[in-house]
Motif scaffolding. Structure first.
Motif, PDB file in Angstrom:
ATOM      1  N   ALA A 157       0.806  -1.222   0.000  1.00 52.63           N
ATOM      2  CA  ALA A 157       0.000   0.000   0.000  1.00 52.63           C
ATOM      3  C   ALA A 157       0.835   1.266   0.000  1.00 52.63           C
ATOM      4  O   ALA A 157       0.277   2.363  -0.110  1.00 52.63           O
ATOM      5  CB  ALA A 157      -0.924  -0.001   1.221  1.00 52.63           C
ATOM      6  N   PRO A 165       6.504  -0.593  -4.610  1.00 49.07           N
ATOM      7  CA  PRO A 165       6.270  -0.231  -3.210  1.00 49.07           C
ATOM      8  C   PRO A 165       7.520   0.421  -2.606  1.00 49.07           C
ATOM      9  O   PRO A 165       8.644   0.027  -2.908  1.00 49.07           O
ATOM     10  CB  PRO A 165       5.954  -1.566  -2.535  1.00 49.07           C
ATOM     11  CG  PRO A 165       5.457  -2.437  -3.641  1.00 49.07           C
ATOM     12  CD  PRO A 165       6.217  -2.014  -4.871  1.00 49.07           C
ATOM     13  N   ARG A 230      -2.583   0.218  -4.863  1.00 49.16           N
ATOM     14  CA  ARG A 230      -1.753   1.329  -4.398  1.00 49.16           C
ATOM     15  C   ARG A 230      -1.965   2.571  -5.259  1.00 49.16           C
ATOM     16  O   ARG A 230      -2.086   2.504  -6.474  1.00 49.16           O
ATOM     17  CB  ARG A 230      -0.292   0.894  -4.451  1.00 49.16           C
ATOM     18  CG  ARG A 230       0.726   1.901  -3.984  1.00 49.16           C
ATOM     19  CD  ARG A 230       2.120   1.293  -3.883  1.00 49.16           C
ATOM     20  NE  ARG A 230       2.620   0.780  -5.151  1.00 49.16           N
ATOM     21  CZ  ARG A 230       2.656  -0.492  -5.494  1.00 49.16           C
ATOM     22  NH1 ARG A 230       2.210  -1.429  -4.668  1.00 49.16           N
ATOM     23  NH2 ARG A 230       3.135  -0.863  -6.672  1.00 49.16           N
ATOM     24  N   ASP A 236      -2.960   7.871  -0.065  1.00 52.08           N
ATOM     25  CA  ASP A 236      -1.784   7.179  -0.610  1.00 52.08           C
ATOM     26  C   ASP A 236      -1.281   7.802  -1.908  1.00 52.08           C
ATOM     27  O   ASP A 236      -0.676   7.115  -2.726  1.00 52.08           O
ATOM     28  CB  ASP A 236      -2.099   5.694  -0.814  1.00 52.08           C
ATOM     29  CG  ASP A 236      -3.196   5.446  -1.846  1.00 52.08           C
ATOM     30  OD1 ASP A 236      -3.750   6.438  -2.379  1.00 52.08           O
ATOM     31  OD2 ASP A 236      -3.501   4.278  -2.115  1.00 52.08           O
TER      32      ASP A 236
END
Length: 395
Positions: A157, A165, A230, A236
């Motif tokens: 995430a 990531p 994501r 985010d």
């Protein structure tokens, strides 16, 4: 040999809400030392047990910068020697808290597991911190912050939609899910002991601690308000009004105006086309909104934007470096960073109105002198002399 040698500096009298508590810290890497530092600065007397044969650490720091040892007394022991293990049991019998971060089974193989230690001191709080927990198929595996975040689903995430990531230093699993959760467990167990007189074992896992930090995100997902992909969500980098933007001088500002009234203030000052104000949460408008914001932000420097938004609730901040943060006027006014010798570091946190904390310093000579340390745990002069003669402690 007892007491501090002539002329050796002794630790100053500690203040803080935990003053009077005795903590044993089993030396290790990562979050356990941070937890011990914080307990020390809350007033606890921390005795750090280091291996007599400890090798070179992963990151070797000069002592004045080594926060893993600040605020403690230091005792080197050979715990594989039964006499050294027995000495630790005697110390634990007089302690309030023991914290350790070894893999499951290590303390048991030394004869120092919680079953043995709690027999000597049923009121002891025995805090254990691992990546995977004390049991389960992965419990014996090695890992680091990035490992635990990967298993917790959190690393997936973190980062942008079009990028891999991104590891968040070691702040989430190690320090947040590890050190902070260990401290929370220790303090909760202290309260329970005040009611029952009994200690207990705390099994703190960095995967579970980091997962707990993300509990609200799991709730948003369950309610259909968060995507498991994501870079598509509110916090985010998916939302253009909660992201960072490059400025004219190749620095960045952070924009975090989630609430409509804060976003309206942001749009007014930027300025941003008013059509975006009424469609803030319409995802179909986000690509055009992001492009418009990015274009405007590139017109001024970071500090020019910071000055423009400084007195507003638009939730815009300059992205400061670690060094710059120390000199920000707010942090200086709050004394959020303090100097200890040549080390400038974050001040002890949180703050207490009635029990000011003690800034941990590098161990003084008296904090490393075994005789003085063991005297505080009730050992006699004769016993300390015998241990020194046997080579269990340094002379």
């Amino acid at each position: 040999m007892t007491g501090s040698p002539t002329g050796a500096a002794a630790s100053p009298e500690k203040t803080g809400p935990l003053a009077g508590l005795k903590v044993i810290e089993m030396a290790g890497l990562g979050p356990v030392p941070l937890a011990a530092l914080m307990l020390s600065e809350m007033g606890a007397g921390v005795l750090r047990i280091e291996r007599a044969d400890s090798g070179q650490p992963l990151l070797s720091l000069p002592e004045e910068y080594d926060l893993d040892r600040h605020g403690r007394s230091i005792l080197k022991l050979d715990l594989k020697d039964p006499t050294g293990a027995e000495l630790l049991l005697r110390l634990a019998a007089k302690a309030d808290i023991l914290v350790e971060g070894f893999r499951p089974g290590v303390m048991e193989r030394l004869g120092l597991g919680p079953d043995v230690v709690l027999q000597r001191n049923p009121a002891l709080i025995y805090g254990r911190l691992t990546g995977f927990g004390q049991d389960g198929p992965l419990s014996a595996r090695a890992g680091h912050d990035i490992t635990y975040l990967a298993y917790a689903g959190l690393l997936h995430a973190l980062g942008r939609q079009d990028a891999p990531p991104a590891p968040p230093l070691n702040l989430v699993a190690d320090q947040g899910g590890g050190a902070m959760m260990l401290i929370a467990g220790v303090l909760a167990a202290l309260f329970q002991r005040s009611l029952t007189g009994k200690g207990q074992v705390i099994d703190a896992s960095m995967i579970e601690g980091a997962s707990m930090l993300a509990a609200p995100i799991h709730a948003y997902m369950a309610a259909g308000l968060w995507s498991d992909r994501r870079g598509e969500n509110l916090l985010d980098s998916g939302a253009p009004f909660y992201d960072t933007y490059e400025t004219a001088d190749a620095r960045h500002i952070a924009v975090g105006c989630l609430e409509p009234r804060f976003f309206a203030e942001f749009a007014r000052l930027l300025p941003l086309d008013s059509r975006f104000v009424g469609s803030q949460y319409d995802k179909s408008s986000w690509p055009a909104m992001r492009a418009a914001i990015a274009g405007r932000i590139r017109e001024r420097t970071r500090d020019e934007w910071a000055a423009l938004f400084a007195a507003t609730d638009a939730c815009v901040a300059p992205v400061l470096s670690l060094v710059e943060a120390r000199d920000h006027p707010h942090n200086r006014a709050r004394q959020s960073f303090v100097t200890s010798g040549r080390l400038e570091r974050p001040a002890p946190a949180p703050r207490f109105s009635q029990n000011p904390q003690t800034l941990a310093a590098a161990p003084a000579a008296g904090d490393r002198q075994p005789g003085g340390i063991l005297t505080r745990f009730g050992l006699s002069e004769e016993e300390i002399g015998a241990l020194a003669k046997a080579g269990v402690i340094d002379r």
